[in-house]
Design an enzyme around this catalytic site. Structure first.
Site, PDB file in Angstrom:
ATOM      1  N   MET A  17      10.212  26.803  51.567  1.00 23.45           N
ATOM      2  CA  MET A  17      11.101  27.929  51.855  1.00 23.45           C
ATOM      3  C   MET A  17      10.477  28.846  52.920  1.00 23.45           C
ATOM      4  SD  MET A  17      13.175  28.813  48.433  1.00 23.45           S
ATOM      5  CE  MET A  17      11.964  29.829  47.630  1.00 23.45           C
ATOM      6  N   GLY A  23      -1.384  26.851  51.105  1.00 23.86           N
ATOM      7  CA  GLY A  23      -0.847  25.967  50.057  1.00 23.86           C
ATOM      8  C   GLY A  23       0.153  24.987  50.652  1.00 23.86           C
ATOM      9  N   HIS A  24       1.092  25.531  51.427  1.00 23.11           N
ATOM     10  CA  HIS A  24       2.078  24.661  52.091  1.00 23.11           C
ATOM     11  C   HIS A  24       1.370  23.703  53.058  1.00 23.11           C
ATOM     12  CE1 HIS A  24       4.626  28.419  51.441  1.00 23.11           C
ATOM     13  NE2 HIS A  24       5.335  27.502  50.808  1.00 23.11           N
ATOM     14  N   GLY A 134       3.821  20.769  45.527  1.00 22.42           N
ATOM     15  CA  GLY A 134       2.596  21.357  45.019  1.00 22.42           C
ATOM     16  C   GLY A 134       2.565  21.480  43.502  1.00 22.42           C
ATOM     17  N   GLU A 135       1.377  21.320  42.949  1.00 25.65           N
ATOM     18  CA  GLU A 135       1.206  21.524  41.497  1.00 25.65           C
ATOM     19  C   GLU A 135       1.309  23.004  41.128  1.00 25.65           C
ATOM     20  OE1 GLU A 135      -2.432  19.630  40.293  1.00 25.65           O
ATOM     21  OE2 GLU A 135      -1.487  17.638  40.286  1.00 25.65           O
TER      22      GLU A 135
END
Ligand code: AMP
Length: 270
Positions: A17, A23-24, A134-135
């Site tokens: 998003m 993280g992305h 992602g976890e």
């Protein structure tokens, strides 16, 4: 995409998003490691926000997102307009039962239907070889895996580990909402569930550990949405973490910001 695949190149896809952070980007790197071509979508999906939620204020930074993805040599950035994903008359919903009845699915009942609907649509549009999730949103990863299996969508779903700030806070686009004081307190969520997971892995009682963690977090100013120990695959409640792989799942409000996090319960022995 199909052209690349006809030439024997694998395509990895990372749906996001936007307001991209490490993280992305870690998911983009996983896709790039496993595939010759990498596609990233940026789409703030209105169907996964309830009316009272933060759709209007959700962080947006397209220029910086594009720059970050260009540095990783992303082959294609897909930024569809809301109308092209949901044209007038759009009337299909994808609902995954079971896994969605707990944790985030309980407190955000609209959420996983919105996620499953848009992810199904994006996967069918793109038909990549793999899609990376992602976890950080562990329940979402399981829901997407289930949906892909149930609907025979021919895409392998790959999970990526949670990327954290140095102080342990799981990176999230929503961390931008935190005030300075809240940001200082926020890593306590990860610290608490990590301590809990270690204690439970070492044989401590789940109920006692949950009660202690709940009280510590509440005293510090978190408003807990859920704090639970559940099976890492089925999300069923776990009474004895020695028997099956389990994880601690937490969601809590710090001021107006909803933080979520999860960690595995370490398994002793083999
Ligand atoms: P979002 O933009 O929040 O919808 O997230 C897009 C993807 O990035 C989802 O698969 C998330 O699980 C993943 N993601 C978000 N934050 C992190 C993080 N801190 N570590 C790893 N993956 C993440």
């Amino acid at each position: 995409m199909a052209g690349w695949q006809r030439e024997g190149q694998r395509v990895g896809f990372v749906p996001t998003m936007g307001a991209l952070h490490e993280g992305h980007l870690s998911l983009v790197r996983i896709a790039a490691q496993q595939c010759e071509r990498c596609v990233v979508s940026i789409f703030i999906n209105p169907k996964q926000f309830a009316a009272h939620e933060d759709l209007d204020t959700y962080p947006r930074d397209e220029a910086s997102d594009i720059e970050k993805l260009a540095r990783l040599n992303t082959d294609l950035i897909y930024m569809p307009a809301v109308d092209s994903i949901y044209p007038p008359g759009f009337s299909t919903r994808v609902e995954v039962d079971g896994l969605t009845g707990v944790l985030c699915g309980k407190s955000r009942p609209h959420f996983f239907t919105g996620v499953a609907t848009v992810v199904a649509k994006l996967l069918i549009q793109c038909l990549p070889d793999i899609a990376v999730f992602g976890e950080k949103d562990y329940q979402q990863l399981l829901v997407v895996r289930q949906m892909v299996r149930d609907l025979d969508i021919p895409v392998e779903i790959v999970g990526g580990p949670i990327i954290r700030e140095e102080d342990g806070l799981a990176m999230s686009s929503r961390n931008a909402y935190l005030t300075k004081a809240e940001r200082k307190l926020a890593p306590m969520l990860h610290a608490t569930i990590s301590r809990m997971a270690a204690a439970i892995g070492g044989g401590a009682g789940i109920r006692e550990e949950l009660a202690k963690a709940r009280s510590d977090l509440t005293k510090a100013g978190f408003v807990i949405d859920y704090l639970e120990v559940r099976d890492a695959e089925t999300l069923e409640s776990v009474a004895d973490a020695a028997l099956r792989p389990a994880r601690v799942f937490a969601a809590a409000l710090l001021g107006k910001t909803r933080l979520i996090d999860n960690v595995p319960v370490p398994r002793s022995g083999g």
